[in-house]
Design a protein around this motif. Sequence first.
Motif, PDB file in Angstrom:
ATOM      1  N   LEU A 106      21.811  45.047  97.070  1.00 10.69           N
ATOM      2  CA  LEU A 106      21.358  43.845  96.500  1.00 10.69           C
ATOM      3  C   LEU A 106      20.515  43.767  95.500  1.00 10.69           C
ATOM      4  O   LEU A 106      19.517  44.299  95.277  1.00 10.69           O
ATOM      5  N   GLY A 107      21.076  43.006  94.297  1.00  7.73           N
ATOM      6  CA  GLY A 107      20.165  42.786  93.116  1.00  7.73           C
ATOM      7  C   GLY A 107      20.333  43.923  92.232  1.00  7.73           C
ATOM      8  O   GLY A 107      19.936  43.839  90.981  1.00  7.73           O
ATOM      9  N   PHE A 108      20.553  45.169  92.419  1.00  6.13           N
ATOM     10  CA  PHE A 108      20.932  46.361  91.825  1.00  6.13           C
ATOM     11  C   PHE A 108      22.274  46.528  91.082  1.00  6.13           C
ATOM     12  O   PHE A 108      22.607  46.576  90.093  1.00  6.13           O
ATOM     13  N   GLY A 109      23.353  46.445  92.506  1.00  6.26           N
ATOM     14  CA  GLY A 109      24.452  46.650  91.855  1.00  6.26           C
ATOM     15  C   GLY A 109      25.601  47.050  92.959  1.00  6.26           C
ATOM     16  O   GLY A 109      25.082  47.453  93.924  1.00  6.26           O
ATOM     17  N   SER A 110      26.708  47.455  92.533  1.00  4.92           N
ATOM     18  CA  SER A 110      27.602  47.870  93.489  1.00  4.92           C
ATOM     19  C   SER A 110      28.689  48.844  93.248  1.00  4.92           C
ATOM     20  O   SER A 110      29.049  48.986  91.652  1.00  4.92           O
ATOM     21  N   PHE A 111      28.725  50.177  93.790  1.00  4.37           N
ATOM     22  CA  PHE A 111      29.640  51.202  93.398  1.00  4.37           C
ATOM     23  C   PHE A 111      31.076  50.938  94.218  1.00  4.37           C
ATOM     24  O   PHE A 111      31.038  50.549  95.471  1.00  4.37           O
ATOM     25  N   SER A 112      31.999  51.179  93.826  1.00  2.00           N
ATOM     26  CA  SER A 112      33.507  51.124  94.447  1.00  2.00           C
ATOM     27  C   SER A 112      34.443  52.045  93.685  1.00  2.00           C
ATOM     28  O   SER A 112      34.420  52.451  92.560  1.00  2.00           O
ATOM     29  N   ALA A 113      35.443  52.301  94.458  1.00  2.00           N
ATOM     30  CA  ALA A 113      36.466  53.102  93.975  1.00  2.00           C
ATOM     31  C   ALA A 113      37.754  52.206  93.879  1.00  2.00           C
ATOM     32  O   ALA A 113      38.095  51.326  94.559  1.00  2.00           O
ATOM     33  N   THR A 114      38.311  52.379  92.266  1.00  2.00           N
ATOM     34  CA  THR A 114      39.268  51.427  92.117  1.00  2.00           C
ATOM     35  C   THR A 114      40.570  52.136  91.879  1.00  2.00           C
ATOM     36  O   THR A 114      40.424  53.221  91.095  1.00  2.00           O
ATOM     37  N   ALA A 120      48.925  57.641  88.356  1.00  2.00           N
ATOM     38  CA  ALA A 120      47.885  56.687  89.281  1.00  2.00           C
ATOM     39  C   ALA A 120      46.846  57.748  89.411  1.00  2.00           C
ATOM     40  O   ALA A 120      46.921  58.780  89.940  1.00  2.00           O
ATOM     41  N   LYS A 121      45.626  57.122  89.515  1.00  2.00           N
ATOM     42  CA  LYS A 121      44.241  57.882  89.978  1.00  2.00           C
ATOM     43  C   LYS A 121      43.416  56.781  90.553  1.00  2.00           C
ATOM     44  O   LYS A 121      43.440  55.561  89.969  1.00  2.00           O
ATOM     45  N   PHE A 122      42.397  57.357  91.236  1.00  2.00           N
ATOM     46  CA  PHE A 122      41.310  56.469  91.626  1.00  2.00           C
ATOM     47  C   PHE A 122      40.151  56.805  90.568  1.00  2.00           C
ATOM     48  O   PHE A 122      39.811  57.880  90.017  1.00  2.00           O
ATOM     49  N   SER A 123      39.298  55.700  90.341  1.00  2.00           N
ATOM     50  CA  SER A 123      38.126  55.966  89.438  1.00  2.00           C
ATOM     51  C   SER A 123      36.960  55.141  90.061  1.00  2.00           C
ATOM     52  O   SER A 123      37.148  54.341  91.070  1.00  2.00           O
ATOM     53  N   LEU A 165      32.559  56.558  98.662  1.00  2.00           N
ATOM     54  CA  LEU A 165      33.472  56.203  97.513  1.00  2.00           C
ATOM     55  C   LEU A 165      34.952  57.144  97.839  1.00  2.00           C
ATOM     56  O   LEU A 165      35.987  56.570  97.762  1.00  2.00           O
ATOM     57  N   VAL A 166      34.896  58.218  98.361  1.00  2.00           N
ATOM     58  CA  VAL A 166      35.907  59.215  98.745  1.00  2.00           C
ATOM     59  C   VAL A 166      36.633  58.518  99.801  1.00  2.00           C
ATOM     60  O   VAL A 166      37.888  58.423  99.811  1.00  2.00           O
ATOM     61  N   ASN A 167      36.038  57.941 100.638  1.00  2.00           N
ATOM     62  CA  ASN A 167      36.570  57.031 101.839  1.00  2.00           C
ATOM     63  C   ASN A 167      37.131  55.535 101.463  1.00  2.00           C
ATOM     64  O   ASN A 167      37.485  54.774 102.293  1.00  2.00           O
ATOM     65  N   ARG A 168      36.881  55.336 100.090  1.00  2.00           N
ATOM     66  CA  ARG A 168      37.473  54.052  99.475  1.00  2.00           C
ATOM     67  C   ARG A 168      36.586  52.799  99.661  1.00  2.00           C
ATOM     68  O   ARG A 168      37.088  51.721  99.858  1.00  2.00           O
ATOM     69  N   ASP A 169      35.313  53.038 100.339  1.00  2.00           N
ATOM     70  CA  ASP A 169      34.462  51.986 100.715  1.00  2.00           C
ATOM     71  C   ASP A 169      33.626  51.649  99.220  1.00  2.00           C
ATOM     72  O   ASP A 169      33.468  52.582  98.620  1.00  2.00           O
ATOM     73  N   SER A 170      32.915  50.446  99.436  1.00  2.00           N
ATOM     74  CA  SER A 170      32.082  50.382  98.538  1.00  2.00           C
ATOM     75  C   SER A 170      30.766  50.289  98.865  1.00  2.00           C
ATOM     76  O   SER A 170      30.360  50.306 100.029  1.00  2.00           O
TER      77      SER A 170
END
Length: 90
Positions: free
Chosen positions: A45-53, A73-76, A36-41
Amino acid sequence: MRKADFIAKVAAKSGLSKRDTEIIINNSLDVIKEALVNRDSVSFLGFGSFSATEKKAREITIPGTTKKVKIPAKFSVRFKPGKLLKEAVK
């Protein structure tokens, strides 16, 4: 559920010791955090996904006054639950 409770349940299901389970969980969380720090998601599968927006800079008005405040502006972090998780929670 606290982290210690979570570790105990995973250890009981996996047959691993609580110490080994804690190491695995902590390392897994570190890998997710680094992604997430590197802005990757990170997707499970089936559980969910984390992403930095990115949240764009904006200007808001404080309720009850006419004072305007600029929000930078910020990342969340965002979690989007998967279909199987949504159905299980229903």
